[in-house]
Design a protein around this motif. Sequence first.
Motif, PDB file in Angstrom:
ATOM      1  N   ALA A   1       0.858  -1.196   0.000  1.00  0.00           N
ATOM      2  CA  ALA A   1       0.000   0.000   0.000  1.00  0.00           C
ATOM      3  C   ALA A   1       0.887   1.237   0.000  1.00  0.00           C
ATOM      4  CB  ALA A   1      -0.915   0.002   1.227  1.00  0.00           C
ATOM      5  N   ASP A   2       0.294   2.367  -0.324  1.00  0.00           N
ATOM      6  CA  ASP A   2       0.934   3.674  -0.165  1.00  0.00           C
ATOM      7  C   ASP A   2       2.273   3.771  -0.899  1.00  0.00           C
ATOM      8  OD1 ASP A   2      -0.964   5.016   1.851  1.00  0.00           O
ATOM      9  OD2 ASP A   2      -0.548   3.085   2.783  1.00  0.00           O
ATOM     10  N   LEU A   3       2.243   3.391  -2.185  1.00  0.00           N
ATOM     11  CA  LEU A   3       3.443   3.533  -3.008  1.00  0.00           C
ATOM     12  C   LEU A   3       3.685   4.996  -3.374  1.00  0.00           C
ATOM     13  CD1 LEU A   3       2.290   0.530  -3.432  1.00  0.00           C
ATOM     14  CD2 LEU A   3       3.701   0.518  -5.474  1.00  0.00           C
ATOM     15  N   HIS A   4       2.613   5.773  -3.510  1.00  0.00           N
ATOM     16  CA  HIS A   4       2.681   7.215  -3.801  1.00  0.00           C
ATOM     17  C   HIS A   4       3.600   7.502  -4.986  1.00  0.00           C
ATOM     18  CE1 HIS A   4       0.277   8.815  -0.462  1.00  0.00           C
ATOM     19  NE2 HIS A   4       0.725   7.770   0.212  1.00  0.00           N
ATOM     20  N   LEU A   5       3.387   6.761  -6.059  1.00  0.00           N
ATOM     21  CA  LEU A   5       4.209   6.943  -7.253  1.00  0.00           C
ATOM     22  C   LEU A   5       4.038   8.354  -7.816  1.00  0.00           C
ATOM     23  CD1 LEU A   5       3.619   3.539  -9.082  1.00  0.00           C
ATOM     24  CD2 LEU A   5       5.386   4.144  -7.402  1.00  0.00           C
ATOM     25  N   ASP A   6       5.121   8.883  -8.309  1.00  0.00           N
ATOM     26  CA  ASP A   6       5.211  10.222  -8.914  1.00  0.00           C
ATOM     27  C   ASP A   6       5.106  11.345  -7.887  1.00  0.00           C
ATOM     28  OD1 ASP A   6       5.964  11.202 -11.365  1.00  0.00           O
ATOM     29  OD2 ASP A   6       3.946  11.818 -11.936  1.00  0.00           O
ATOM     30  N   SER A   7       5.459  11.044  -6.632  1.00  0.00           N
ATOM     31  CA  SER A   7       5.581  12.111  -5.641  1.00  0.00           C
ATOM     32  C   SER A   7       6.659  13.096  -6.075  1.00  0.00           C
ATOM     33  CB  SER A   7       5.960  11.527  -4.277  1.00  0.00           C
ATOM     34  OG  SER A   7       4.944  10.710  -3.755  1.00  0.00           O
ATOM     35  N   LYS A   8       6.509  14.346  -5.698  1.00  0.00           N
ATOM     36  CA  LYS A   8       7.490  15.356  -6.095  1.00  0.00           C
ATOM     37  C   LYS A   8       8.837  15.148  -5.403  1.00  0.00           C
ATOM     38  CE  LYS A   8       4.433  19.127  -7.456  1.00  0.00           C
ATOM     39  NZ  LYS A   8       4.058  20.545  -7.243  1.00  0.00           N
TER      40      LYS A   8
ATOM     41  N   LEU B   1       6.009   1.564   0.644  1.00  0.00           N
ATOM     42  CA  LEU B   1       7.033   0.741  -0.006  1.00  0.00           C
ATOM     43  C   LEU B   1       8.401   1.413   0.042  1.00  0.00           C
ATOM     44  CD1 LEU B   1       6.958  -2.036  -1.326  1.00  0.00           C
ATOM     45  CD2 LEU B   1       6.618  -0.920  -3.536  1.00  0.00           C
ATOM     46  N   GLU B   2       8.412   2.741  -0.025  1.00  0.00           N
ATOM     47  CA  GLU B   2       9.640   3.528   0.101  1.00  0.00           C
ATOM     48  C   GLU B   2       9.341   4.721   1.004  1.00  0.00           C
ATOM     49  OE1 GLU B   2      12.825   3.648  -1.095  1.00  0.00           O
ATOM     50  OE2 GLU B   2      12.883   2.062  -2.605  1.00  0.00           O
ATOM     51  N   GLY B   3      10.220   5.008   1.950  1.00  0.00           N
ATOM     52  CA  GLY B   3      10.064   6.214   2.749  1.00  0.00           C
ATOM     53  C   GLY B   3      10.324   7.441   1.911  1.00  0.00           C
TER      54      GLY B   3
ATOM     55  N   VAL C   1       1.294  -0.131 -15.854  1.00  0.00           N
ATOM     56  CA  VAL C   1       0.478  -1.043 -16.661  1.00  0.00           C
ATOM     57  C   VAL C   1       1.335  -2.147 -17.271  1.00  0.00           C
ATOM     58  CG1 VAL C   1      -0.996  -1.223 -18.703  1.00  0.00           C
ATOM     59  CG2 VAL C   1      -1.262   0.719 -17.146  1.00  0.00           C
ATOM     60  N   GLU C   2       2.536  -1.797 -17.733  1.00  0.00           N
ATOM     61  CA  GLU C   2       3.420  -2.789 -18.349  1.00  0.00           C
ATOM     62  C   GLU C   2       3.718  -3.936 -17.393  1.00  0.00           C
ATOM     63  OE1 GLU C   2       6.818  -0.579 -19.552  1.00  0.00           O
ATOM     64  OE2 GLU C   2       6.004  -0.076 -21.543  1.00  0.00           O
ATOM     65  N   GLN C   3       3.918  -3.625 -16.135  1.00  0.00           N
ATOM     66  CA  GLN C   3       4.206  -4.670 -15.158  1.00  0.00           C
ATOM     67  C   GLN C   3       3.025  -5.624 -14.986  1.00  0.00           C
ATOM     68  OE1 GLN C   3       7.194  -5.341 -13.596  1.00  0.00           O
ATOM     69  NE2 GLN C   3       7.903  -3.821 -15.075  1.00  0.00           N
ATOM     70  N   ILE C   4       1.822  -5.063 -15.036  1.00  0.00           N
ATOM     71  CA  ILE C   4       0.619  -5.895 -14.901  1.00  0.00           C
ATOM     72  C   ILE C   4       0.452  -6.785 -16.136  1.00  0.00           C
ATOM     73  CG2 ILE C   4      -1.900  -5.831 -14.681  1.00  0.00           C
ATOM     74  CD1 ILE C   4      -1.515  -3.139 -13.175  1.00  0.00           C
ATOM     75  N   VAL C   5       0.604  -6.187 -17.296  1.00  0.00           N
ATOM     76  CA  VAL C   5       0.442  -6.929 -18.551  1.00  0.00           C
ATOM     77  C   VAL C   5       1.493  -8.028 -18.684  1.00  0.00           C
ATOM     78  CG1 VAL C   5       0.556  -6.733 -21.067  1.00  0.00           C
ATOM     79  CG2 VAL C   5      -0.663  -5.002 -19.741  1.00  0.00           C
ATOM     80  N   ASN C   6       2.720  -7.745 -18.233  1.00  0.00           N
ATOM     81  CA  ASN C   6       3.819  -8.690 -18.393  1.00  0.00           C
ATOM     82  C   ASN C   6       3.878  -9.743 -17.283  1.00  0.00           C
ATOM     83  OD1 ASN C   6       4.664  -7.383 -20.737  1.00  0.00           O
ATOM     84  ND2 ASN C   6       6.040  -6.004 -19.619  1.00  0.00           N
ATOM     85  N   ALA C   7       2.892  -9.727 -16.405  1.00  0.00           N
ATOM     86  CA  ALA C   7       2.832 -10.743 -15.352  1.00  0.00           C
ATOM     87  C   ALA C   7       1.433 -11.367 -15.339  1.00  0.00           C
ATOM     88  CB  ALA C   7       3.159 -10.127 -13.997  1.00  0.00           C
TER      89      ALA C   7
ATOM     90  N   LEU D   1      11.061   5.277  -6.923  1.00  0.00           N
ATOM     91  CA  LEU D   1       9.779   4.791  -6.424  1.00  0.00           C
ATOM     92  C   LEU D   1       9.144   3.828  -7.418  1.00  0.00           C
ATOM     93  CD1 LEU D   1       7.980   7.891  -4.820  1.00  0.00           C
ATOM     94  CD2 LEU D   1       9.468   6.212  -3.733  1.00  0.00           C
ATOM     95  N   VAL D   2       9.188   4.193  -8.692  1.00  0.00           N
ATOM     96  CA  VAL D   2       8.625   3.324  -9.729  1.00  0.00           C
ATOM     97  C   VAL D   2       9.458   2.055  -9.860  1.00  0.00           C
ATOM     98  CG1 VAL D   2       7.924   3.167 -12.148  1.00  0.00           C
ATOM     99  CG2 VAL D   2       7.776   5.356 -10.957  1.00  0.00           C
ATOM    100  N   GLU D   3      10.767   2.196  -9.782  1.00  0.00           N
ATOM    101  CA  GLU D   3      11.638   1.026  -9.895  1.00  0.00           C
ATOM    102  C   GLU D   3      11.411   0.036  -8.755  1.00  0.00           C
ATOM    103  OE1 GLU D   3      15.427   2.998 -12.294  1.00  0.00           O
ATOM    104  OE2 GLU D   3      15.476   2.835 -10.107  1.00  0.00           O
ATOM    105  N   THR D   4      11.104   0.534  -7.569  1.00  0.00           N
ATOM    106  CA  THR D   4      10.834  -0.367  -6.451  1.00  0.00           C
ATOM    107  C   THR D   4       9.537  -1.132  -6.678  1.00  0.00           C
ATOM    108  OG1 THR D   4      12.063   1.001  -4.884  1.00  0.00           O
ATOM    109  CG2 THR D   4      10.444  -0.503  -3.953  1.00  0.00           C
ATOM    110  N   TYR D   5       8.538  -0.458  -7.241  1.00  0.00           N
ATOM    111  CA  TYR D   5       7.309  -1.164  -7.633  1.00  0.00           C
ATOM    112  C   TYR D   5       7.630  -2.263  -8.644  1.00  0.00           C
ATOM    113  CZ  TYR D   5       3.352  -1.907 -10.826  1.00  0.00           C
ATOM    114  OH  TYR D   5       2.414  -2.473 -11.655  1.00  0.00           O
ATOM    115  N   GLU D   6       8.461  -1.944  -9.616  1.00  0.00           N
ATOM    116  CA  GLU D   6       8.831  -2.932 -10.636  1.00  0.00           C
ATOM    117  C   GLU D   6       9.623  -4.086 -10.028  1.00  0.00           C
ATOM    118  OE1 GLU D   6       9.097   0.060 -14.515  1.00  0.00           O
ATOM    119  OE2 GLU D   6      10.853  -0.218 -13.231  1.00  0.00           O
TER     120      GLU D   6
END
Length: 360
Positions: free
Chosen positions: A7-14, A207-209, A71-77, A31-36
């Motif tokens: 939860a609370d990945l907050h992708l694209d935070s400033k 996921l990331e502070g 979306v790419e991660q979802i499609v590729n899994a 942040l995005v890389e950690t999701y990936e």
Amino acid sequence: MKIIHCADLHLDSKMESNLDKEQASLRRIELVETYERMVEYAKDNDVRAILIAGDLFDKPHIRKDVKKRVVEQIVNAPEIDFYYLKGNHDRCDFMEEGIDDIPSNFHMFNSDGWTSYQCDAVTITGMELNSSNASTMAQRLVLDSAATNIVMLHGQQSDYEGRDGAEIINITSLKGKFIDYLALGHIHKYIYEQLDDRGVYCYPGCLEGRGFDETGDKGFVLLEIENGEITSEFIPFALRRLHEINVEVTADMNLQAVATKARELLLDVDEQDLVKFVITGEREMDDELDIIRFVRLFENKYYFVKCYDRTKTLIDYDSFKYDKSLKGEFVRIVQAQDMDEDEKAKIIEIGIRAIMGEDL
């Protein structure tokens, strides 16, 4: 069967509250890389489903590239089912913008009522909370007592300090509802507690502070379900950790002594981490700690370093008792005031520096 609860990945935070422009830009990418990396972990460890319990994104307008990578991660899994429940920060319908076919392994919830999905032998049920349904959501929840039930919600636990105006979740009202695991989002630290005799509730944290109010290990929770029994483990997964290091000093310590003590407190801190020093204790009025110089001793060894001086100033009032100078008069006037001693010391220190023509 394995399931990831995040939860609370907050992708694209400033990410600009502490970092300079270049560092903030890098952290947004991280942040995005950690999701990936989490999705790759799921693939490598035969995880069947990923539960995203809100605040996947940080704000209404998300860069197209970030949405595309999600979306790419979802499609590729395709072997992994993604269950996404919006949080109070999620305002973009990223799957509806330029996506011709929503992947069959992507599942969402809504605020109209409870929605349930069957994932192998587990029933996953969730509802997006708002001001209209939060108070009645527990009454409307009906689960099969014979099933293995995971319930997803995003909101503020009622006995925890609020943030960001999320809806309140009355944990007590969910007792006795045949919940085996209540997968929550919104609180940015790991919390795992017993719900009732049958189930537990859990916030995995973020996921990331992103700031120094989010120190320590961050990651996700890995669930293992076997014969209807759920066990869980918190998996630290953040690329970088944030640390608040409290360095207590005494009046006889010079800058090098303070730095030596600080180094002793940094033994388990990785060089890629972010560090905030808080200097506490006491110091003489004339021995001002050079914070800029102190930071420079560490800033090339860690990704980011900042420091706050929270020391108390020692004032020798007797030395000013008969002082006929402007300084002496100022100290005696402040000393006579009805206020906290620490506040007096701060006022006297600033006042004397002003009288001496020093920069404030």
